[in-house]
Write an enzyme that holds these catalytic residues in place. Structure first.
Site, PDB file in Angstrom:
ATOM      1  N   LYS A  22       0.844  -1.208   0.000  1.00  0.00           N
ATOM      2  CA  LYS A  22       0.000   0.000   0.000  1.00  0.00           C
ATOM      3  C   LYS A  22       0.876   1.253   0.000  1.00  0.00           C
ATOM      4  CE  LYS A  22      -1.519   1.627   4.050  1.00  0.00           C
ATOM      5  NZ  LYS A  22      -1.221   3.047   4.381  1.00  0.00           N
ATOM      6  N   ASN A  23       1.894   1.270   0.871  1.00  0.00           N
ATOM      7  CA  ASN A  23       2.661   2.498   1.054  1.00  0.00           C
ATOM      8  C   ASN A  23       3.618   2.789  -0.096  1.00  0.00           C
ATOM      9  OD1 ASN A  23       1.262   2.932   3.342  1.00  0.00           O
ATOM     10  ND2 ASN A  23       2.898   2.324   4.747  1.00  0.00           N
ATOM     11  N   CYS A 116      -4.430  12.442  12.303  1.00  0.00           N
ATOM     12  CA  CYS A 116      -5.165  11.202  12.000  1.00  0.00           C
ATOM     13  C   CYS A 116      -5.183  10.390  13.300  1.00  0.00           C
ATOM     14  CB  CYS A 116      -4.466  10.442  10.881  1.00  0.00           C
ATOM     15  SG  CYS A 116      -2.970   9.642  11.434  1.00  0.00           S
ATOM     16  N   ARG A 121      -0.080  14.978  12.470  1.00  0.00           N
ATOM     17  CA  ARG A 121       0.782  14.535  11.371  1.00  0.00           C
ATOM     18  C   ARG A 121       1.303  15.784  10.658  1.00  0.00           C
ATOM     19  NH1 ARG A 121      -0.541   9.196  10.020  1.00  0.00           N
ATOM     20  NH2 ARG A 121       1.246   9.099   8.652  1.00  0.00           N
ATOM     21  N   PRO A 122       2.285  16.483  11.257  1.00  0.00           N
ATOM     22  CA  PRO A 122       2.777  17.740  10.670  1.00  0.00           C
ATOM     23  C   PRO A 122       3.395  17.498   9.298  1.00  0.00           C
ATOM     24  CG  PRO A 122       4.229  17.008  12.425  1.00  0.00           C
ATOM     25  CD  PRO A 122       3.035  16.112  12.463  1.00  0.00           C
ATOM     26  N   ILE A 123       3.411  18.528   8.471  1.00  0.00           N
ATOM     27  CA  ILE A 123       4.044  18.427   7.146  1.00  0.00           C
ATOM     28  C   ILE A 123       5.057  19.560   6.961  1.00  0.00           C
ATOM     29  CG2 ILE A 123       2.116  17.207   6.041  1.00  0.00           C
ATOM     30  CD1 ILE A 123       1.241  19.939   4.866  1.00  0.00           C
ATOM     31  N   ASP A 306       5.061   0.450  11.806  1.00  0.00           N
ATOM     32  CA  ASP A 306       3.823  -0.149  11.314  1.00  0.00           C
ATOM     33  C   ASP A 306       3.656  -1.593  11.760  1.00  0.00           C
ATOM     34  OD1 ASP A 306       3.870   1.571   8.093  1.00  0.00           O
ATOM     35  OD2 ASP A 306       3.375   2.231  10.123  1.00  0.00           O
ATOM     36  N   ARG A 398      -8.324  -0.450   4.669  1.00  0.00           N
ATOM     37  CA  ARG A 398      -7.465   0.537   4.007  1.00  0.00           C
ATOM     38  C   ARG A 398      -6.126  -0.082   3.620  1.00  0.00           C
ATOM     39  NH1 ARG A 398      -6.321   5.366   7.489  1.00  0.00           N
ATOM     40  NH2 ARG A 398      -5.017   5.712   5.668  1.00  0.00           N
TER      41      ARG A 398
HETATM   42  C1  EPZ Z   1       4.597   6.830   6.154  1.00  0.00           C
HETATM   43  O1  EPZ Z   1       3.884   7.866   6.802  1.00  0.00           O
HETATM   44  C2  EPZ Z   1       3.647   5.644   6.090  1.00  0.00           C
HETATM   45  N1  EPZ Z   1       2.455   6.006   5.324  1.00  0.00           N
HETATM   46  C3  EPZ Z   1       3.232   5.230   7.497  1.00  0.00           C
HETATM   47  O2  EPZ Z   1       2.428   4.067   7.370  1.00  0.00           O
HETATM   48  C4  EPZ Z   1       4.491   4.872   8.287  1.00  0.00           C
HETATM   49  O3  EPZ Z   1       4.119   4.569   9.617  1.00  0.00           O
HETATM   50  C5  EPZ Z   1       5.455   6.073   8.289  1.00  0.00           C
HETATM   51  O4  EPZ Z   1       5.759   6.452   6.919  1.00  0.00           O
HETATM   52  C6  EPZ Z   1       6.767   5.745   8.983  1.00  0.00           C
HETATM   53  O5  EPZ Z   1       7.365   4.653   8.374  1.00  0.00           O
HETATM   54  C7  EPZ Z   1       2.503   5.985   3.978  1.00  0.00           C
HETATM   55  O6  EPZ Z   1       3.524   5.692   3.388  1.00  0.00           O
HETATM   56  C8  EPZ Z   1       1.240   6.319   3.254  1.00  0.00           C
HETATM   57  P1  EPZ Z   1       6.848  10.129   8.216  1.00  0.00           P
HETATM   58  P2  EPZ Z   1       4.489   9.376   6.829  1.00  0.00           P
HETATM   59  O7  EPZ Z   1       6.742  11.374   7.415  1.00  0.00           O
HETATM   60  O8  EPZ Z   1       5.140   9.658   5.548  1.00  0.00           O
HETATM   61  C9  EPZ Z   1       7.008  13.381  11.701  1.00  0.00           C
HETATM   62  C10 EPZ Z   1       0.573   2.681   7.767  1.00  0.00           C
HETATM   63  O9  EPZ Z   1       0.127   2.158   8.792  1.00  0.00           O
HETATM   64  N2  EPZ Z   1       6.984  14.406  10.633  1.00  0.00           N
HETATM   65  O10 EPZ Z   1       8.052   9.253   8.053  1.00  0.00           O
HETATM   66  O11 EPZ Z   1       3.417  10.288   7.285  1.00  0.00           O
HETATM   67  C11 EPZ Z   1       5.676  12.655  11.822  1.00  0.00           C
HETATM   68  O12 EPZ Z   1       4.778  13.382  12.619  1.00  0.00           O
HETATM   69  C12 EPZ Z   1       1.050   4.117   7.795  1.00  0.00           C
HETATM   70  O13 EPZ Z   1       0.681   2.095   6.669  1.00  0.00           O
HETATM   71  C13 EPZ Z   1       7.139  15.739  10.990  1.00  0.00           C
HETATM   72  O14 EPZ Z   1       7.273  16.083  12.155  1.00  0.00           O
HETATM   73  O15 EPZ Z   1       5.567   9.214   7.975  1.00  0.00           O
HETATM   74  C14 EPZ Z   1       6.067  11.346  12.456  1.00  0.00           C
HETATM   75  O16 EPZ Z   1       6.164  11.515  13.855  1.00  0.00           O
HETATM   76  C15 EPZ Z   1       0.866   4.770   9.153  1.00  0.00           C
HETATM   77  N3  EPZ Z   1       7.100  16.676   9.994  1.00  0.00           N
HETATM   78  C16 EPZ Z   1       7.454  11.073  11.879  1.00  0.00           C
HETATM   79  O17 EPZ Z   1       7.928  12.337  11.358  1.00  0.00           O
HETATM   80  C17 EPZ Z   1       6.948  16.337   8.674  1.00  0.00           C
HETATM   81  O18 EPZ Z   1       6.953  17.246   7.805  1.00  0.00           O
HETATM   82  C18 EPZ Z   1       7.450  10.037  10.757  1.00  0.00           C
HETATM   83  O19 EPZ Z   1       6.635  10.537   9.754  1.00  0.00           O
HETATM   84  C19 EPZ Z   1       6.786  14.970   8.348  1.00  0.00           C
HETATM   85  C20 EPZ Z   1       6.814  14.021   9.345  1.00  0.00           C
END
Ligand code: EPZ
Length: 419
Positions: A22-23, A116, A121-123, A306, A398
């Protein structure tokens, strides 16, 4: 609403074919917007998140169709740049469209993905990187307005944290940008490697993907291609945990053991026998499970966040005390209360969960609160005495394709009930 009804204490035995990831599929689908030709994504899992991504593509003016695990996308007619709020809210990971749409059209409008079930989930890292590439981004009333009329330009971007989504967004924005982009402290997850390989298959120039330093040299255009989505490593880990908690033995086909190098040793510490091959994993859990001292979730190649919930489900019946430290998300223990309702002995404090193994779990009516936690409840039901009902299974759908069919084929007594 639908629910899963499980009658537990039946050993999982047999073969399960692991679905496409999925990811990875979601990032590849976003990447299709950059291609001036038809893309055929094979081994694309039949999931509600994948269909949501296809709806976004259609809304942007792309043609998308899905049949027999193959998504066919043609973005040549793409005429829109805005992802409406209702589609953004369906799936927060739609943020991965930002970089691709900006890269293709020079503008993009989408609503803030918001938090979520896993907490905020900051960006910030996504937006900071795109600004470094020349994007002008404003946020009004929860809507992100992004534009870059003269086109994005390459930049040297250092991520404060190896964010998967931020790395994907930068790669997607950089492939058609002017000049070279270098990402340091990039995410190294296998899904990043899959995205880089897919983009190169479409004519991009990406190197270093899968390491912490990725270099993308912008090109004029990308063509279409045919590409096979990688196997889902988290789904594989989920079924391994199912074998562990039921004392069963499973052969997982289309499973890539190389993506699970931090996960396999945990099952071996639990007392499972695991044999790995290029495209298959065999797990046998004939002995009573043993507790695992400490599991810390980390960015790849560390133990994946995950897989935390599904491994915790197995640990509830592992003799002794196990400790889990969730370092990635701040609210990823919502499955704990539901597991405790089934007789598990788990205490959490902040990032730490302490699991005291119990002899038995008992069937109960439980509620999924998010994707992987929901899968953990299904596994607990498989290992519990009596009947378990898991509600809110839309979360599970999902990320898991027809979970009850795959488990039933391996001997589980599980049915989906419409209610
Ligand atoms: C991806 O989410 C996956 N989702 C998640 O899988 C997975 O848990 C995660 O990576 C970590 O491996 C998809 O690929 C669709 P991150 P993502 O950006 O990209 C912080 C599942 O169950 N952060 O690596 O959102 C954030 O808050 C899902 O399949 C910031 O602070 O993960 C988190 O604490 C859940 N600022 C950490 O980094 C940002 O701009 C990791 O987030 C971006 C992230």
């Amino acid at each position: 609403m639908q629910r899963l009804v499980i009658r537990g204490e039946k050993r999982l035995c047999g073969e399960i074919a692991v679905q496409g990831a999925k990811n990875s599929a979601l990032a590849l689908l976003a990447g299709c917007t950059l291609c001036s030709g038809e893309v055929r994504l094979k081994n694309c899992p039949a999931l509600s998140d994948v269909f949501a991504a296809c709806r976004i593509l259609n809304r942007l003016g792309c043609k998308s169709r899905y049949k027999d695990h193959c998504a066919v996308i043609d973005a040549r007619g793409m005429c829109e740049c805005a992802v409406p709020e209702e589609l953004m809210r369906e799936m927060r990971s739609s943020i991965v469209f930002l970089g691709a749409v900006l890269g293709r059209k020079g503008e993009c409008e989408l609503s803030f993905p918001g938090g979520c079930e896993l907490g905020p989930r900051p960006i910030d890292m996504h937006l900071s990187a795109l600004r470094q590439m020349g994007a002008r981004i404003t946020e009004e009333y929860g809507v992100l307005c992004c534009e870059c009329p003269t086109g994005l330009r390459g930049a040297k971007i250092s991520l404060g944290f190896p964010s998967v989504g931020a790395t994907e967004n930068i790669m997607l924005a950089a492939v058609l940008a002017k000049g070279e982009t270098v990402i340091t402290n990039a995410a190294r997850e296998p899904e990043i490697t899959d995205l880089g390989d897919f983009l190169n298959c479409c004519g991009a120039r990406v190197s270093g993907h899968g390491t912490s330093s990725i270099v993308i040299s912008g090109v004029e255009r990308l063509h279409g291609c045919e590409y096979e989505v990688m196997p889902d490593r988290i789904v594989a880990a989920t079924y391994m945990a199912g074998a562990a908690i039921t004392g069963g033995e499973l052969e997982l086909k289309n499973a890539r053991a190389g993506d699970l190098e931090a996960v396999v040793p945990v099952f071996e510490q639990m007392g499972c026998r695991v044999y790995t091959y290029d495209d298959r994993i065999y797990i046998n859990s004939k002995k009573p499970l043993r507790a695992v001292k400490t599991i810390r979730t980390m960015p790849y190649p560390g133990f994946p966040t995950d897989a935390q919930a599904v491994v915790m489900a197995a640990l509830t019946k592992a003799k002794g005390t196990s400790v889990v430290v969730e370092n990635i998300f701040c609210s990823r223990y919502r499955h704990v209360d539901e597991l405790v309702r089934m007789g598990a002995d788990i205490k959490t404090e902040g990032k730490v969960a302490v699991i005291e193994g119990v002899k038995k779990l008992y069937g109960a009516r439980v509620r999924a609160c998010e994707l992987r936690g929901g899968a953990a409840l299904v596994l607990a039901g498989l290992g519990a005495q009596g009947e378990t009902e898991v509600e809110n299974i839309c979360y599970i759908d999902r990320g898991y394709e027809n979970i009850e069919k795959h488990l039933r084929l391996a001997g589980a007594d599980i049915t989906r009930v419409m209610c």
